[in-house]
Design an enzyme around this catalytic site. Structure first.
Site, PDB file in Angstrom:
ATOM      1  N   CYS A  90       0.796  -1.266   0.177  1.00  0.00           N
ATOM      2  CA  CYS A  90       0.003   0.016  -0.122  1.00  0.00           C
ATOM      3  C   CYS A  90       0.926   1.141   0.044  1.00  0.00           C
ATOM      4  CB  CYS A  90      -0.968   0.079   1.206  1.00  0.00           C
ATOM      5  SG  CYS A  90      -2.433   1.281   1.112  1.00  0.00           S
ATOM      6  N   HIS A 193      -3.846  -4.770  -0.036  1.00  0.00           N
ATOM      7  CA  HIS A 193      -3.546  -5.190   1.312  1.00  0.00           C
ATOM      8  C   HIS A 193      -3.403  -6.727   1.298  1.00  0.00           C
ATOM      9  CE1 HIS A 193      -2.790  -1.649   3.735  1.00  0.00           C
ATOM     10  NE2 HIS A 193      -3.905  -1.162   2.987  1.00  0.00           N
ATOM     11  N   GLU A 195      -2.420  -8.607   3.522  1.00  0.00           N
ATOM     12  CA  GLU A 195      -3.018  -9.304   5.065  1.00  0.00           C
ATOM     13  C   GLU A 195      -4.363  -9.315   5.126  1.00  0.00           C
ATOM     14  OE1 GLU A 195      -1.894  -4.835   5.692  1.00  0.00           O
ATOM     15  OE2 GLU A 195      -1.342  -6.401   4.135  1.00  0.00           O
TER      16      GLU A 195
END
Length: 213
Positions: A90, A193, A195
């Protein structure tokens, strides 16, 4: 000897989620690497690979990085001089650019050609910030993430306006195409993202952990 992957703690980034996802991705690999979270220049400079997270504004993240004495020098030592695999996430990807234009003109690291500019959707139907799931298409010949196309989670209003088309490794679309991933030599970056992207994101992280540019 176990490889050590360092998640850089510079005060900007969703470290807990990123650390958890990296550990889960590492556990899927034979000879799983060690995941370490650190703000120590000696640890970062000696890493076998680096993950550079980021949330929030470009200039604030740049300021947070520069506020840690010796941190940029350690990152540069590992990522540029020793050329270890590097992943920016990001804003961590955006900071690789030459400059960001969020809240004024702010210098980036200059490792990837281009500026970070506000998205300009073609229709008011496409709101900013761009937040939620969106399809990512990787360019197979340019990326360690070949074959991992899928829905990823985004939260951003700015994206890289690349000055070097050969660096672009993936695209998404929000009222118009935007750069979703870059790869240059040992440097990789993703605007989404991983994650927060469930199985698709874990596959991206696992591919990075296996990457030997």
């Amino acid at each position: 000897m176990t490889r050590q992957i360092v998640l850089i703690d510079y005060g900007s980034g969703n470290l807990r989620s990123a650390e958890k996802a990296l550990r889960r991705a590492a556990d899927t690999l034979a000879g799983a690497p060690e995941i370490v979270v650190s703000d120590r220049p000696d640890c970062i400079g000696a890493a076998d690979a680096l993950v550079f997270p980021g949330v929030g504004a470009f200039s604030a993240s740049r300021g947070a990085l520069m506020a840690h004495e010796g941190l940029l020098e350690a990152i540069t030592e590992a990522a540029r001089r020793r050329a270890v695999p590097f992943l920016g996430i990001c804003v961590g990807m955006q900071l690789l650019a030459q400059r960001g234009l969020e809240f004024g003109d702010c210098a980036g690291l200059g490792w990837i050609a281009g500026d970070v500019r506000r998205l300009q959707p073609a229709s008011k139907r496409f709101k900013l910030p761009h937040m939620g799931w969106n399809d990512v298409r990787f360019i197979d010949s340019k990326t360690p993430f070949a074959g991992l196309d899928g829905d990823m989670y985004f939260t951003h209003s700015f994206a890289l306006n690349s000055g070097a088309p050969d660096d672009i490794a993936g695209w998404s679309d929000h009222g118009g195409p935007f750069v979703a991933a870059v790869v240059r030599d040992n440097l990789a970056g993703v605007q989404f993202h991983p994650e927060k992207s469930q199985g698709a994101g874990l596959a991206v992280l696992a591919a990075f952990l296996k990457w030997r540019p």
